[in-house]
Write an enzyme that holds these catalytic residues in place. Structure first.
Site, PDB file in Angstrom:
ATOM      1  N   LYS A 221     -29.416  -9.636 -13.538  1.00 25.93           N
ATOM      2  CA  LYS A 221     -28.062 -10.040 -14.008  1.00 25.93           C
ATOM      3  C   LYS A 221     -28.240 -10.389 -15.327  1.00 25.93           C
ATOM      4  CE  LYS A 221     -26.284 -12.355  -9.949  1.00 25.93           C
ATOM      5  NZ  LYS A 221     -25.706 -13.751  -9.290  1.00 25.93           N
ATOM      6  N   ARG A 255     -32.070 -13.326  -2.971  1.00 28.24           N
ATOM      7  CA  ARG A 255     -31.028 -12.342  -3.046  1.00 28.24           C
ATOM      8  C   ARG A 255     -31.388 -11.135  -3.856  1.00 28.24           C
ATOM      9  NH1 ARG A 255     -25.963 -10.489  -4.587  1.00 28.24           N
ATOM     10  NH2 ARG A 255     -24.619  -9.709  -3.020  1.00 28.24           N
TER      11      ARG A 255
END
Length: 274
Positions: A221, A255
């Site tokens: 991210k 995740r």
């Protein structure tokens, strides 16, 4: 600390991996890579071989500013993938990344095991009751706004305090409807500045007070690659660092796009508490 996935009890005392399978054309890192059936099955096979306990399938990109996709299109994307994966890997535990109760219902009835909702019921008021009826584990994430608006100047007086209040309220509501297995996701990158993300990470252990498993999704991210002046494709090492920090602060599920490397994080982190 266990969750019941299609009759199988999964012990989250030992951290587990949730592999990401985005079957979208516009996800921030892997958009368009897994559209055809063969590509999907090969990726699932690799993630399961590398140690993923769960496969999280998403057909609606939630990257900042992503285009809205109608419910019918989301179902048309995701349901064939769920069916195909379970035909090839019947023991796979599939998580459905959706904020829509109808999508969740159709996929769970097709054999998926978990509902992963970025909005914690805020974008579909039928979601909590649907999950309760389905008796499926439920991941509720913290997000401010929607994927289209969440990064437009998000502000907080005290982000950790506000998130604790948010989760406490949501957990009580979910429990009152009969949802038994609840997992919380702090929502890194969802309605948060880079500084907010690292403040939440630094105080991640605080959320253990909610007595629910914690899912952390930081894989590749912008909170990582912007700090490093790089890109999602170059953010694996940074992801590994942040995942390791999250594990030391109590994360139960990671995740990730890169299962092998995340499994290595877990194996090494577990050496601190043999």
């Amino acid at each position: 600390m266990t969750i019941n996935c299609n009759g199988i009890l999964i012990d989250l005392t030992s951290p587990k991996i949730m592999g990401i399978l985005n079957i979208t054309p516009d996800s921030f890192y892997d958009g368009g890579k897994y559209i055809k059936d063969r590509e999907i099955l090969l990726q699932v096979e690799e993630m399961l071989r590398e140690g993923a306990t769960f496969i999280d399938i998403g057909a609606y990109s939630s990257r900042p500013g992503a285009e809205h996709v109608c419910e019918e299109e989301e179902i048309n994307r995701i349901l064939p993938a769920v069916t195909s994966v379970l035909e090839r890997f019947p023991e796979a535990l599939l998580s459905i990344d959706t904020f829509r109760s109808k999508v969740a219902k159709e996929c769970i009835e097709a054999g998926a095991a978990i509902v992963n909702d970025i909005s914690a019921g805020n974008m579909d008021t039928d979601m909590f009751q649907t999950v309760a009826d389905l008796k499926a584990p439920y991941v509720m994430m913290h997000m401010k706004g929607t994927p289209q608006t969440m990064q437009k100047d998000p502000t907080y007086d005290d982000i950790s305090k506000e998130m604790m209040h948010y989760f406490s309220k949501k957990i009580n509501e979910a429990k009152s409807l009969g949802i038994k297995d609840i997992i919380i996701d702090p929502g890194f990158g969802f309605g948060k500045t880079i500084e907010h993300n690292y403040e939440v990470l630094s105080k991640l252990a605080l959320f253990k007070n909610l007595e629910m498993p914690i899912l952390v999704g930081v894989s590749r991210k912008s909170m990582i690659y912007k700090i490093l002046n790089s890109s999602p494709s170059e953010a694996l090492n940074g992801t590994t660092v942040v995942n390791t920090i999250a594990l030391t602060k109590g994360a139960n599920i990671l995740r990730v796009h890169d299962v092998k490397e995340a499994m290595e994080c877990i194996k090494l982190a577990e050496m601190l508490n043999p």
